[in-house]
Design an enzyme around this catalytic site. Structure first.
Site, PDB file in Angstrom:
ATOM      1  N   GLU A  47      -4.537  83.893 105.532  1.00 25.47           N
ATOM      2  CA  GLU A  47      -4.535  84.954 106.561  1.00 25.47           C
ATOM      3  C   GLU A  47      -5.033  86.244 105.899  1.00 25.47           C
ATOM      4  O   GLU A  47      -4.746  86.478 104.720  1.00 25.47           O
ATOM      5  CB  GLU A  47      -3.082  85.149 107.031  1.00 25.47           C
ATOM      6  CG  GLU A  47      -2.854  86.336 107.954  1.00 25.47           C
ATOM      7  CD  GLU A  47      -1.346  86.652 108.136  1.00 25.47           C
ATOM      8  OE1 GLU A  47      -0.549  86.456 107.189  1.00 25.47           O
ATOM      9  OE2 GLU A  47      -0.982  87.100 109.235  1.00 25.47           O
ATOM     10  N   ASN A 109      -5.371  90.057 114.448  1.00 27.91           N
ATOM     11  CA  ASN A 109      -5.215  89.293 113.215  1.00 27.91           C
ATOM     12  C   ASN A 109      -5.813  87.920 113.530  1.00 27.91           C
ATOM     13  O   ASN A 109      -5.208  87.142 114.268  1.00 27.91           O
ATOM     14  CB  ASN A 109      -3.718  89.211 112.879  1.00 27.91           C
ATOM     15  CG  ASN A 109      -3.469  88.584 111.527  1.00 27.91           C
ATOM     16  OD1 ASN A 109      -4.301  87.857 110.994  1.00 27.91           O
ATOM     17  ND2 ASN A 109      -2.293  88.846 110.974  1.00 27.91           N
ATOM     18  N   LYS A 127      -3.976  85.654 116.157  1.00 26.49           N
ATOM     19  CA  LYS A 127      -2.542  85.410 115.956  1.00 26.49           C
ATOM     20  C   LYS A 127      -1.724  85.853 117.167  1.00 26.49           C
ATOM     21  O   LYS A 127      -1.854  86.997 117.636  1.00 26.49           O
ATOM     22  CB  LYS A 127      -2.098  86.179 114.703  1.00 26.49           C
ATOM     23  CG  LYS A 127      -0.670  85.948 114.269  1.00 26.49           C
ATOM     24  CD  LYS A 127      -0.456  86.671 112.939  1.00 26.49           C
ATOM     25  CE  LYS A 127       0.904  86.521 112.354  1.00 26.49           C
ATOM     26  NZ  LYS A 127       1.013  87.190 111.040  1.00 26.49           N
ATOM     27  N   GLU A 147       2.871  94.646 111.675  1.00 30.11           N
ATOM     28  CA  GLU A 147       1.844  93.941 112.458  1.00 30.11           C
ATOM     29  C   GLU A 147       1.875  94.318 113.934  1.00 30.11           C
ATOM     30  O   GLU A 147       0.842  94.331 114.595  1.00 30.11           O
ATOM     31  CB  GLU A 147       1.996  92.433 112.282  1.00 30.11           C
ATOM     32  CG  GLU A 147       1.657  91.989 110.876  1.00 30.11           C
ATOM     33  CD  GLU A 147       1.423  90.496 110.797  1.00 30.11           C
ATOM     34  OE1 GLU A 147       0.662  89.958 111.594  1.00 30.11           O
ATOM     35  OE2 GLU A 147       2.035  89.875 109.912  1.00 30.11           O
ATOM     36  N   CYS A 194      -0.074  82.280 110.007  1.00 30.03           N
ATOM     37  CA  CYS A 194       1.179  82.693 109.376  1.00 30.03           C
ATOM     38  C   CYS A 194       2.425  82.514 110.237  1.00 30.03           C
ATOM     39  O   CYS A 194       2.902  81.423 110.417  1.00 30.03           O
ATOM     40  CB  CYS A 194       1.066  84.117 108.855  1.00 30.03           C
ATOM     41  SG  CYS A 194       2.393  84.459 107.685  1.00 30.03           S
ATOM     42  N   ASN A 219       0.470  85.071 104.763  1.00 33.43           N
ATOM     43  CA  ASN A 219       0.924  86.069 103.771  1.00 33.43           C
ATOM     44  C   ASN A 219       2.421  86.161 103.986  1.00 33.43           C
ATOM     45  O   ASN A 219       2.867  86.749 104.975  1.00 33.43           O
ATOM     46  CB  ASN A 219       0.392  87.470 104.066  1.00 33.43           C
ATOM     47  CG  ASN A 219      -1.059  87.689 103.720  1.00 33.43           C
ATOM     48  OD1 ASN A 219      -1.390  88.346 102.742  1.00 33.43           O
ATOM     49  ND2 ASN A 219      -1.941  87.176 104.551  1.00 33.43           N
TER      50      ASN A 219
HETATM   51  N1  CDV Z   1       2.153  87.567 107.779  1.00 29.53           N
HETATM   52  C1  CDV Z   1       3.228  87.034 108.393  1.00 29.53           C
HETATM   53  O1  CDV Z   1       3.173  86.680 109.564  1.00 29.53           O
HETATM   54  N2  CDV Z   1       4.352  86.963 107.684  1.00 29.53           N
HETATM   55  C2  CDV Z   1       5.577  86.507 108.273  1.00 29.53           C
HETATM   56  C3  CDV Z   1       6.728  87.362 107.840  1.00 29.53           C
HETATM   57  C4  CDV Z   1       7.966  87.091 108.626  1.00 29.53           C
HETATM   58  C5  CDV Z   1       6.966  87.376 106.392  1.00 29.53           C
HETATM   59  C6  CDV Z   1       5.835  85.034 108.058  1.00 29.53           C
HETATM   60  O2  CDV Z   1       6.307  84.409 109.000  1.00 29.53           O
HETATM   61  O3  CDV Z   1       5.614  84.490 106.973  1.00 29.53           O
END
Ligand code: CDV
Length: 346
Positions: A47, A109, A127, A147, A194, A219
Site C-alpha cells: 500500500e 488510497n 481503499k 487516513e 490494508c 502499512n
Molecule cells: N494502513 C492501514 O490501513 N493500517 C491499518 C491500521 C489499523 C494500522 C491496518 O489495518 O493495518
C-alpha cells in the site's frame, strides 16, 4: 487439471520522509528483478508504495499534502515508467498501491493491477475501509493514522477480474465443451488495501464472484496503543507480536473462509528510524496455511508456485456457497452499519 502460476510478494522496508520517490522506484525495480529471476509471473507491492507512510503526520491541505500523491492517470506517470517497461519486457503482472489525486482533485488510497499480456492496467481499486481518525490523537507522542482526513472512501465496487496469460491452457469464451467451466478459465483475482483485509465483507463479495487469488498491500504500524486500544500494558516486542498475530489471523481466516489463495506485501520497518511497521508479507493457501513468508522488516521478496486447482476443495465442499449459504439470515450485514444491542432485561 493443475492451474499453476508463480506469485511473489515484494516487501518494501523503511522509506523516510526525505526519501525521494525516484530512489524508492529503484528499490522496487531491484525487488522486481529478484522476483522475476525466481520465475514470478505476478508481483504484489505494498500500500502507498512510493512514500513514507505519510498519514501518520499532520499536513496542511494543498501542496504540502498533494506532494505525497500521484496526480492524474498513474499509467502515464513518468515515475513508474521503468516499472511498467520492466513488466512489459519480462511479461510479469503486478499489483501496486499508491496515493491517487484525480484530475478533479479527489484523494484516494488506491491500487491497480497491470497485465503484461494486455500491456495495460486492467483493474483499479480504491481503499474502502479507512482506519484511524480525522483529528490527531490528543497525546503529543501518539502514532497517528490520519487516513480519514486525507482520503475519500473508495467508490469502486469489489469487482473480481480475470487476468490473462498467467495459466497455460486456460479455458476461453467460446471454447466451452460439455460440462462446467467453473475453475477452468483464467485466474479470478481481487484487490484490497490494508485495513480492508480485517473486514470479512469484501472478501465474501469477492468470494461470491469465485475469486481465487486475493492481492493486498499494507502499512501496519507495530506500535500505536491509541489505535489498537489494548487495555494491557505491553512492551514494544509484545505489541509487535500481537499486531503480527492479528495480521496473519485475518489473512489466513479469510483465505480459508473463501477458499482462495492470497498474497500480501508490507511496507515494513522503522521509517525515519522510529515509526515501526510490521513485515509478515506472505503467500497463503486456500486451507489457510502460510506457504511463504518474509523473515525481515526490510526489502525482501518471497516467491511461491501455487496451484489454483487447490481452491476447488473448499469451494466444492465446506464452503460451497451455493449449497450451504443462508442469505435469508444475513440481511443485517448490508442493512445496518453500527451495533444495536438487544434491549436490557427487566
Ligand atoms: N494502513 C492501514 O490501513 N493500517 C491499518 C491500521 C489499523 C494500522 C491496518 O489495518 O493495518
Amino acid at each position: 487439471m493443475p492451474r499453476i502460476l508463480t506469485v511473489a510478494a515484494a516487501q518494501v522496508g523503511p522509506v523516510h520522509l526525505t526519501s525521494s520517490k525516484e530512489e524508492t522506484v529503484e528499490r522496487l525495480l531491484a525487488l522486481f528483478n529478484t522476483a522475476a529471476s525466481q520465475g514470478a509471473q505476478l508481483i504484489v507491492y505494498p500500500e502507498l508504495t512510493l512514500t513514507t507512510f505519510f498519514p501518520r503526520h499532520l499536513f496542511q491541505n494543498g501542496d504540502e499534502l498533494d506532494k505525497w500523491f500521484e496526480k492524474g492517470d498513474i499509467s502515464e506517470s513518468p515515475l513508474l515508467k521503468p516499472l511498467f517497461e520492466a513488466a512489459a519486457e519480462k511479461k510479469v503482472d503486478f499489483y501496486f498501491g499508491y496515493a491517487e489525486l484525480t484530475v478533479d482533485s479527489k484523494h484516494y488510497n488506491s491500487s491497480f493491477y497491470y497485465s503484461a499480456e494486455l500491456g495495460k492496467i486492467i483493474s483499479r481499486y480504491r481503499k474502502v475501509h479507512l482506519p484511524g481518525t480525522f483529528e490527531p490523537f490528543a497525546k503529543a507522542d501518539a502514532v497517528n493514522q490520519l487516513e480519514k482526513r486525507y482520503f475519500l472512501p473508495g467508490d469502486i465496487p469489489f469487482d473480481a477480474f480475470r487476468a490473462p496469460g498467467l495459466i497455460k491452457g486456460a479455458l476461453k469464451k467460446g471454447q466451452e465443451a460439455t460440462g462446467s467451466t467453473i475453475g477452468k478459465g483464467d485466474p479470478i483475482l481481487g484487490q484490497l488495501i490494508c485495513n480492508d483485509r480485517r473486514w470479512p465483507e469484501p472478501w465474501r463479495v469477492y468470494g461470491l464472484q469465485g475469486m481465487e487469488l486475493m492481492l493486498i498491500g499494507y502499512n501496519t504500524t507495530s506500535h500505536s496503543p491509541e489505535l489498537w486500544g489494548s487495555k494491557k500494558p505491553m512492551t514494544l516486542d509484545e505489541e509487535y507480536k500481537e499486531v503480527m498475530f492479528h495480521h496473519k489471523l485475518v489473512m489466513q481466516a479469510n483465505s480459508y473462509g473463501n477458499s482462495c489463495f492470497s498474497v500480501c506485501a508490507a511496507r515494513a520497518g522503522a521509517d525515519d528510524g522510529k515509526w515501526g511497521m510490521i513485515g509478515g508479507s506472505c503467500i497463503i493457501d486456500p486451507q489457510g496455511h502460510i506457504v511463504a513468508e518474509t523473515k525481515t522488516d526490510d526489502d525482501e521478496v518471497v516467491v511461491a508456485a501455487i496451484d489454483l486447482e487447490d481452491c476447488r476443495q473448499g469451494k466444492e465442499k465446506i464452503f460451497d456457497f451455493d449449497r450451504h449459504r443462508r442469505t435469508e439470515h444475513y440481511g443485517l450485514i448490508s442493512e445496518q452499519t453500527g451495533v444495536k444491542e438487544p434491549e436490557l432485561l427487566e
